[in-house]
Design an enzyme around this catalytic site. Structure first.
Site, PDB file in Angstrom:
ATOM      1  N   TYR A  57      76.059   9.323  76.668  1.00 30.11           N
ATOM      2  CA  TYR A  57      76.054   9.088  78.211  1.00 30.11           C
ATOM      3  C   TYR A  57      77.504   8.258  78.573  1.00 30.11           C
ATOM      4  CZ  TYR A  57      74.682   7.521  82.754  1.00 30.11           C
ATOM      5  OH  TYR A  57      74.547   7.614  84.175  1.00 30.11           O
ATOM      6  N   LYS A 117      80.672  10.096  80.403  1.00 32.11           N
ATOM      7  CA  LYS A 117      81.131   9.713  81.602  1.00 32.11           C
ATOM      8  C   LYS A 117      82.405   9.334  81.572  1.00 32.11           C
ATOM      9  CE  LYS A 117      77.245  10.275  84.390  1.00 32.11           C
ATOM     10  NZ  LYS A 117      77.381  11.047  85.658  1.00 32.11           N
TER      11      LYS A 117
END
Length: 350
Positions: A147, A151
């Site tokens: 994650y 991102k």
């Protein structure tokens, strides 16, 4: 309607996406809600289905999508550790392949595109509070990296598409946000504590409870999205969006217990790997560029969120009429959105 736009929201049936779809519809836009329902729920947007300007498309953005739109809000990605760590490879694909596909669509249609980035790009920060200039302290091979680094790579892609192809971008770094429509099992601290308290189960704190978080109510955050998207083309971001009020996790647990009248005790478990010990946004840039700051206090937001979970745990999740508490119908808080007039309440039949 004059100024009506065709706007696509990926992850549109999720917690944040559903509120964004509502807001965009209230402003008179045509809204295409795109979701693969991995963590989103059709229940979150059932009350919008009768609106002729609203459309849902089941689609996974790791595959290309060919539609005609004026603006894109890219919110698609599991946002809680429980969900994004369940299939970490797919999480990376959603962040990276999804960004490439949505940027390619924006390039073809000349659409303005918004990226929902995250405070997790700062990792376990060595700078406090975290300004946008801080480059972060992220473990690229840890269990949260799918994650965090996904991102970060998405931000890279957004700025490279902007520099190389002239795509008009907006990048927001979202800090902890809470409110109605959070899932009961999403593993986020606010929902975890409320669900445990309402069921008089032990409140589980990971670590010693002194780690800090900043909690932004959903209405405030959505207002930040709208304002960022409306800025001149030169304001690309990244811009922090979050509430700078800082609370220890233990303080949050005690507040939830008091507000629910729960008999829950507090238990402590080991802190997960790479879990940040401090999190607080520096929102100076948001104040300056957007004229935005959150106005909903934690106690105000928790009251509405607790009411939602009370309704949901009482069996309301079986209802097909949308979001409503058995105790109090959910409406947008009147002092949200940085002092703007109260947003129109969502009318929902009991």
């Amino acid at each position: 309607m004059h100024g009506q736009k065709r706007i696509m929201v990926t992850g549109g049936t999720g917690f944040l996406g559903s509120f964004l779809c509502e807001r965009l519809l209230r402003e008179g836009n045509d809204v295409l809600c795109v979701d693969n329902y991995y963590t989103g729920s059709r229940d979150n947007v059932l009350h919008l289905l009768d609106d002729p300007r609203f459309e849902i498309l089941r689609h996974d953005i790791t595959f290309p999508l060919y539609v005609e739109v004026d603006e894109i809000y890219n919110l698609a990605c599991p946002a809680s550790p429980v969900h994004y760590q369940h299939d970490p490879v797919q999480t990376v694909k959603t962040n990276v392949h999804g960004a490439i596909n949505m940027l390619g669509l924006a390039k073809r249609t000349k659409a303005k595109i918004f990226q929902a980035s995250t405070s997790e790009v700062y990792g376990d920060p060595a700078v406090h509070p975290q300004p946008e200039e801080y480059r972060g302290s992220v473990n690229p091979i840890g269990p949260r990296a799918c994650y965090d680094e996904g991102k970060r790579c998405a931000e890279t892609l957004f700025f490279d598409y902007h520099r190389q192809y002239g795509v008009e971008i907006r990048v927001a770094r979202i800090f902890n946000t809470y409110g109605p429509r959070m899932q009961t099992n999403d593993g986020r601290v606010v929902s975890n504590f409320i669900v445990q308290a309402l069921q008089n189960q032990p409140i589980t704190i990971f670590g010693n409870g002194t780690q800090t978080r900043s909690f932004c109510y959903v209405d405030d955050l959505i207002e930040g999205f709208i304002r960022l998207m409306a800025t001149p083309a030169g304001v690309t971001g990244p811009i922090n969006l979050g509430n700078p009020g800082e609370f220890q996790v233990r303080e949050l647990a005690e507040m939830v217990i008091a507000m629910t009248g729960s008999k829950s005790s507090i238990v402590y478990n080991p802190l997960p790997i790479d879990d940040p010990t401090q999190r607080k946004p520096d929102i100076s840039r948001a104040k300056q560029e957007l004229g935005w700051q959150p106005t909903v206090s934690l106690s105000q937001g928790l009251e509405k969120t607790i009411a939602y979970f009370e309704w949901k745990l009482s069996g309301g999740a079986k209802s097909t009429t949308g979001v409503q508490s058995w105790r109090t119908a959910y409406t947008h808080l009147p002092n949200a959105a940085a002092g703007l007039a109260a947003q129109e309440a969502v009318s929902i039949r009991p």
